[in-house]
Motif scaffolding. Structure first.
Motif, PDB file in Angstrom:
ATOM      1  N   ALA A 134       9.382 -30.236 -66.038  1.00 10.35           N
ATOM      2  CA  ALA A 134      10.275 -30.261 -67.217  1.00 10.35           C
ATOM      3  C   ALA A 134      11.458 -30.648 -65.978  1.00 10.35           C
ATOM      4  O   ALA A 134      11.964 -30.902 -66.978  1.00 10.35           O
ATOM      5  CB  ALA A 134      10.223 -28.267 -67.258  1.00 10.35           C
ATOM      6  N   TYR A 135      11.474 -31.062 -65.446  1.00  4.76           N
ATOM      7  CA  TYR A 135      12.407 -31.843 -65.161  1.00  4.76           C
ATOM      8  C   TYR A 135      12.181 -33.307 -64.670  1.00  4.76           C
ATOM      9  O   TYR A 135      13.370 -33.520 -64.307  1.00  4.76           O
ATOM     10  CB  TYR A 135      12.532 -30.544 -63.311  1.00  4.76           C
ATOM     11  N   GLY A 136      11.472 -33.895 -65.317  1.00 12.69           N
ATOM     12  CA  GLY A 136      11.170 -35.319 -65.468  1.00 12.69           C
ATOM     13  C   GLY A 136      10.705 -36.051 -64.362  1.00 12.69           C
ATOM     14  O   GLY A 136      11.265 -37.482 -64.083  1.00 12.69           O
ATOM     15  N   MET A 137      10.018 -35.357 -63.160  1.00 13.51           N
ATOM     16  CA  MET A 137       9.713 -35.902 -62.273  1.00 13.51           C
ATOM     17  C   MET A 137       7.774 -36.629 -61.880  1.00 13.51           C
ATOM     18  O   MET A 137       8.052 -37.132 -60.930  1.00 13.51           O
ATOM     19  CB  MET A 137       9.573 -34.468 -61.101  1.00 13.51           C
ATOM     20  N   LEU A 138       7.422 -36.400 -63.202  1.00 17.09           N
ATOM     21  CA  LEU A 138       6.494 -37.343 -63.116  1.00 17.09           C
ATOM     22  C   LEU A 138       6.958 -38.991 -63.306  1.00 17.09           C
ATOM     23  O   LEU A 138       7.867 -39.035 -64.265  1.00 17.09           O
ATOM     24  CB  LEU A 138       5.609 -36.550 -64.259  1.00 17.09           C
ATOM     25  N   GLY A 139       5.728 -39.526 -63.239  1.00 13.36           N
ATOM     26  CA  GLY A 139       5.548 -40.971 -63.700  1.00 13.36           C
ATOM     27  C   GLY A 139       6.405 -42.030 -62.662  1.00 13.36           C
ATOM     28  O   GLY A 139       6.891 -43.024 -63.939  1.00 13.36           O
ATOM     29  N   GLN A 140       7.259 -41.138 -62.323  1.00 10.24           N
ATOM     30  CA  GLN A 140       7.647 -41.993 -61.080  1.00 10.24           C
ATOM     31  C   GLN A 140       7.138 -43.301 -59.800  1.00 10.24           C
ATOM     32  O   GLN A 140       6.129 -42.655 -59.978  1.00 10.24           O
ATOM     33  CB  GLN A 140       8.823 -40.936 -60.367  1.00 10.24           C
ATOM     34  N   PHE A 141       7.314 -44.041 -59.751  1.00 19.26           N
ATOM     35  CA  PHE A 141       6.842 -44.985 -58.990  1.00 19.26           C
ATOM     36  C   PHE A 141       5.046 -45.198 -59.521  1.00 19.26           C
ATOM     37  O   PHE A 141       4.477 -45.414 -58.125  1.00 19.26           O
ATOM     38  CB  PHE A 141       7.222 -44.802 -57.245  1.00 19.26           C
ATOM     39  N   GLY A 142       4.800 -44.690 -60.202  1.00 19.88           N
ATOM     40  CA  GLY A 142       3.186 -45.143 -60.317  1.00 19.88           C
ATOM     41  C   GLY A 142       2.393 -43.734 -60.112  1.00 19.88           C
ATOM     42  O   GLY A 142       1.167 -43.255 -60.554  1.00 19.88           O
ATOM     43  N   HIS A 143       2.863 -42.869 -59.885  1.00 17.57           N
ATOM     44  CA  HIS A 143       2.328 -41.106 -59.884  1.00 17.57           C
ATOM     45  C   HIS A 143       2.441 -40.635 -61.313  1.00 17.57           C
ATOM     46  O   HIS A 143       3.925 -39.930 -61.652  1.00 17.57           O
ATOM     47  CB  HIS A 143       3.372 -40.706 -58.653  1.00 17.57           C
ATOM     48  N   GLY A 144       1.546 -41.149 -62.300  1.00 21.54           N
ATOM     49  CA  GLY A 144       1.611 -40.639 -63.814  1.00 21.54           C
ATOM     50  C   GLY A 144       1.507 -38.978 -63.725  1.00 21.54           C
ATOM     51  O   GLY A 144       2.101 -37.997 -64.382  1.00 21.54           O
ATOM     52  N   ASP A 145       0.464 -37.983 -63.050  1.00 21.51           N
ATOM     53  CA  ASP A 145       0.346 -37.100 -63.032  1.00 21.51           C
ATOM     54  C   ASP A 145       0.835 -35.759 -61.307  1.00 21.51           C
ATOM     55  O   ASP A 145       0.238 -34.988 -61.651  1.00 21.51           O
ATOM     56  CB  ASP A 145      -1.417 -36.437 -62.916  1.00 21.51           C
ATOM     57  N   GLN A 146       1.629 -36.605 -60.835  1.00 17.89           N
ATOM     58  CA  GLN A 146       2.775 -36.116 -59.673  1.00 17.89           C
ATOM     59  C   GLN A 146       3.959 -36.542 -59.950  1.00 17.89           C
ATOM     60  O   GLN A 146       3.821 -37.284 -59.617  1.00 17.89           O
ATOM     61  CB  GLN A 146       1.404 -35.622 -58.130  1.00 17.89           C
ATOM     62  N   PRO A 147       4.391 -35.850 -58.795  1.00 16.65           N
ATOM     63  CA  PRO A 147       5.828 -36.673 -58.315  1.00 16.65           C
ATOM     64  C   PRO A 147       6.051 -37.079 -56.778  1.00 16.65           C
ATOM     65  O   PRO A 147       4.734 -37.143 -56.352  1.00 16.65           O
ATOM     66  CB  PRO A 147       6.743 -34.820 -58.060  1.00 16.65           C
ATOM     67  N   SER A 148       7.166 -37.925 -56.869  1.00 14.86           N
ATOM     68  CA  SER A 148       6.205 -39.465 -56.079  1.00 14.86           C
ATOM     69  C   SER A 148       7.480 -38.568 -55.229  1.00 14.86           C
ATOM     70  O   SER A 148       7.098 -37.621 -53.945  1.00 14.86           O
ATOM     71  CB  SER A 148       6.492 -39.976 -56.571  1.00 14.86           C
ATOM     72  N   HIS A 149       8.926 -38.967 -54.519  1.00 15.37           N
ATOM     73  CA  HIS A 149      10.002 -37.907 -54.324  1.00 15.37           C
ATOM     74  C   HIS A 149      11.662 -38.226 -54.478  1.00 15.37           C
ATOM     75  O   HIS A 149      11.607 -39.226 -54.478  1.00 15.37           O
ATOM     76  CB  HIS A 149       9.589 -39.302 -52.023  1.00 15.37           C
ATOM     77  N   SER A 150      11.098 -37.173 -54.979  1.00 15.73           N
ATOM     78  CA  SER A 150      12.147 -36.784 -56.133  1.00 15.73           C
ATOM     79  C   SER A 150      13.476 -35.573 -55.273  1.00 15.73           C
ATOM     80  O   SER A 150      12.197 -34.965 -55.281  1.00 15.73           O
ATOM     81  CB  SER A 150      11.818 -37.075 -57.342  1.00 15.73           C
ATOM     82  N   PHE A 151      14.786 -35.544 -56.402  1.00 14.17           N
ATOM     83  CA  PHE A 151      15.286 -34.944 -55.395  1.00 14.17           C
ATOM     84  C   PHE A 151      16.309 -34.635 -57.170  1.00 14.17           C
ATOM     85  O   PHE A 151      16.503 -35.505 -58.098  1.00 14.17           O
ATOM     86  CB  PHE A 151      16.540 -35.070 -55.174  1.00 14.17           C
ATOM     87  N   ALA A 152      16.646 -33.373 -56.997  1.00 14.27           N
ATOM     88  CA  ALA A 152      17.573 -33.058 -58.542  1.00 14.27           C
ATOM     89  C   ALA A 152      18.967 -32.217 -57.429  1.00 14.27           C
ATOM     90  O   ALA A 152      17.445 -31.051 -56.883  1.00 14.27           O
ATOM     91  CB  ALA A 152      16.543 -32.396 -59.708  1.00 14.27           C
TER      92      ALA A 152
END
Length: 186
Positions: A134-152
């Motif tokens: 919901a926060y758009g944290m999936l799919g970053q840096f090749g991590h399609g099904d889990q968050p990478s290392h992201s902040f909101a």
């Protein structure tokens, strides 16, 4: 015997190769980029997640006394994701920013990893990654099904004011805090 010109073959190959090289360069640039940003703004999606201390973490509780920094990470299996929490907690406390760490997985597994790594703060567990999504944290840096290392960063009015994704699984406080300070000043 007529001589065949090689020029049309070269032109044909260049016509095929040039776009492929350009696409490859764009893809490589995206992979090697140390960070990516996401558009901010809009209301933060509501959530209520169990935490590793047996409680529940909600967005309303997180922003009750000021802004909250939601830290979405891979969780269990990523030691850097856990040690990131105490790395920035004191600095955030000094700024009046509530840290909410959100990790996928099983609550007991995340709690065991937190204990193993000496992390005492509660961690919200997003077992089905619905909140991360919901926060758009999936799919970053090749991590399609889990968050990478992201902040909101979410302010008291529940507005998302800053989002940052990192390729690295640990960001030293002296690198991270100035970026956050700039976001808080906006």
């Amino acid at each position: 015997m007529a001589r065949r010109s090689k020029q049309p073959n070269v032109v044909r190959w260049l016509g095929i190769a040039a776009p492929l090289v350009l696409l490859g360069a764009i893809a490589l640039g995206a992979l090697l980029s140390p960070e990516a940003s996401t558009d901010t703004g809009g209301e933060a999606p509501d959530f209520a997640l169990p935490d590793t201390h047996g409680g529940t973490v909600t967005l309303d509780d997180a922003v009750e006394d000021g802004p909250a920094l939601l830290f979405f990470s891979m969780g269990a299996g990523c030691d850097g994701c856990f040690v990131q929490i105490p790395e920035i907690t004191e600095e955030l406390d000094e700024r009046g920013v509530e840290l909410v760490s959100v990790m996928p997985g099983d609550t007991e597994w995340v709690a065991a990893e937190a204990q193993r790594l000496g992390v005492d703060d509660p961690i919200a567990v997003d077992s089905d990654v619905a909140v991360s999504d919901a926060y758009g944290m999936l799919g970053q840096f090749g991590h399609g099904d889990q968050p990478s290392h992201s902040f909101a960063l979410v302010d008291e009015s529940r507005e998302i004011t800053w989002v940052k994704h990192y390729a690295e699984m640990f960001i030293p406080a002296e690198e991270f805090i100035p970026e956050l300070d700039a976001a808080l000043a906006d």
